[in-house]
Design a protein around this motif. Structure first.
Motif, short mmCIF file in Angstrom:
data_model
loop_
_atom_site.label_atom_id
_atom_site.label_comp_id
_atom_site.label_asym_id
_atom_site.label_seq_id
_atom_site.Cartn_x
_atom_site.Cartn_y
_atom_site.Cartn_z
N ASP A 178 3.87 6.82 -4.98
CA ASP A 178 2.41 6.77 -4.83
C ASP A 178 1.70 7.27 -6.08
OD1 ASP A 178 -0.06 6.42 -3.21
OD2 ASP A 178 -0.15 8.60 -3.35
N ALA A 179 2.22 8.35 -6.67
CA ALA A 179 1.62 8.90 -7.89
C ALA A 179 1.62 7.86 -9.01
CB ALA A 179 2.36 10.16 -8.32
N GLU A 225 -3.71 6.96 4.26
CA GLU A 225 -3.98 6.60 2.87
C GLU A 225 -3.29 5.30 2.49
OE1 GLU A 225 -2.73 9.04 -0.81
OE2 GLU A 225 -4.72 9.82 -0.31
N ALA A 240 -5.06 1.67 1.50
CA ALA A 240 -4.72 0.96 0.27
C ALA A 240 -4.27 -0.47 0.56
CB ALA A 240 -3.61 1.71 -0.48
N GLY A 277 0.82 -1.20 0.00
CA GLY A 277 0.00 0.00 0.00
C GLY A 277 0.85 1.24 0.00
N THR A 278 0.44 2.26 -0.73
CA THR A 278 1.15 3.54 -0.77
C THR A 278 0.17 4.67 -0.48
OG1 THR A 278 0.77 3.91 -3.14
CG2 THR A 278 2.74 2.65 -2.53
N GLY A 279 0.70 5.78 0.01
CA GLY A 279 -0.14 6.93 0.29
C GLY A 279 0.66 8.21 0.25
N SER A 280 -0.02 9.33 0.13
CA SER A 280 0.68 10.61 0.09
C SER A 280 -0.22 11.72 0.62
CB SER A 280 1.12 10.94 -1.34
OG SER A 280 0.01 11.03 -2.21
N VAL A 307 1.88 4.57 -8.73
CA VAL A 307 1.04 3.41 -8.38
C VAL A 307 -0.43 3.74 -8.64
CG1 VAL A 307 0.18 2.01 -6.46
CG2 VAL A 307 2.64 2.40 -6.72
N ARG A 308 -0.86 4.91 -8.21
CA ARG A 308 -2.27 5.26 -8.30
C ARG A 308 -2.73 5.57 -9.72
NH1 ARG A 308 -4.86 5.92 -3.40
NH2 ARG A 308 -3.44 5.54 -1.66
N ASP A 309 -1.83 6.02 -10.58
CA ASP A 309 -2.26 6.27 -11.96
C ASP A 309 -2.07 5.04 -12.85
OD1 ASP A 309 0.42 6.21 -12.82
OD2 ASP A 309 0.61 8.39 -12.87
N GLY A 310 -1.62 3.94 -12.26
CA GLY A 310 -1.57 2.67 -12.98
C GLY A 310 -0.31 2.42 -13.78
#
Length: 319
Positions: free
Chosen positions: A287-288, A62, A66, A8-11, A290-293
């Protein structure tokens, strides 16, 4: 064999945005000068009532969401920061209390812009040694409070923010290897050479930097630490799917990628919107992506950083 994996990642970025045009009204500089020399267009500034632990708390929550873990699941917290809430207790202790995570070991790591690399490597070693199962690793900084806002060579570079990851024990490879270095003979090149004695600040409580020297040193060691990670794992540069460097200066990032023969299409860059967030920059960029795929299962992701001390290092991950 036991491994650690990021699950899991978060920002978190503060709400206030400080643009280059805002800085034009504060110091003798220009948007064009900053963009061409650094690649930065804007950065975030923490509110007066926010501390590094507050930024870390938001990023941590966050990452925990995740990963699907609660505070009760966390048995290690490591916080990388150059701008702690107070001299002591550690920012990690303060974060632990805010999260409601009881009893587990927690501590800060101070390796400046390489801090997250150091913290992630340390958490990986704890897990591989069987000392913990689920670790929270955070990079959090409020550099806006250690900047001389009349010094255009430094105040345009930095921003505030926090990034976090959750590491868990796994029988499948995640973190493949970590490589840490330091050379204290370069300690004066990039520093905040101030201290507190008798309730008064002695020395300079603001960031000081020899820009050209930092630039040359950073490119040299960042290239070396990438090849070190590849050699350790019998991989080639072509095996790197994503390079996530410390977000210090676009010229350093581009020069390093060029020397390695890596296309900029495979380099994650958040510098333009966030500035240099020191220990927070790598987890924020991770995180950026990872979240944008962009980052997908099975890919090789190489994290690398260099910072004051000098410290530098890399972590190679199979996602």
């Amino acid at each position: 064999m036991m491994y650690s994996r990021i699950v899991g990642t978060g920002s978190y970025l503060p709400e206030k945005i400080l643009t280059n045009h805002d800085l034009e009204r504060m110091v003798d500089t220009s948007d064009e000068w900053i963009r061409t020399r650094t690649g930065i267009a804007e950065r975030r500034i923490a509110a007066d009532n926010q501390m590094a632990s507050d930024l870390a708390l938001n990023a941590s929550r966050e990452a925990m969401e995740a990963a699907g873990v609660t505070a009760a699941d966390i048995d290690l917290i490591i916080v990388a920061t150059t701008t702690p809430d107070v001299i002591f207790p550690s920012t990690a202790c303060i974060l632990q209390d805010k999260l409601g995570a009881k009893g587990c070991p927690v501590f800060d790591v101070q390796a400046v812009c390489s801090g997250f690399i150091y913290a992630l490597a340390t958490a990986d070693m704890f897990i591989r040694a069987g000392k913990c199962r689920t670790a929270l690793v955070v990079g959090t900084e409020i550099y806006s409070r250690i900047l001389d806002w009349t010094d255009r060579t430094t105040c345009v570079l930095f921003g505030d923010g926090a990034g976090a990851v959750i590491l868990t024990r796994s029988d499948q490879p995640g973190v493949l290897s970590s490589h840490l270095h330091a050379d204290g003979s370069h300690s004066k090149i990039l520093a905040v050479p101030g201290s507190i004695c008798g309730g008064k600040v002695q020395g300079t409580p603001f960031v000081t930097m020899e820009g050209n020297t930092v630039f040359k040193f950073a490119i040299k060691v960042l290239e070396e630490v990438v090849y070190e990670a590849l050699a350790e794992n019998n991989l080639q540069v072509s095996d790197i799917d994503w390079l996530i460097p410390h977000q210090a200066n676009i010229r350093i990032i581009v020069s390093t990628a060029r020397k390695l023969g890596i296309s900029m299409e495979k380099v994650v860059v958040t510098l333009d919107r966030q500035g240099n967030t020191s220990a927070a920059s790598i987890p924020l960029a991770l995180d950026a992506a990872v979240r944008d795929g962009r980052i997908k299962s099975g890919q090789h992701v190489l994290l690398e950083g260099v910072g004051g001390g000098f410290t530098w290092g890399s972590v190679l991950i199979r996602w």
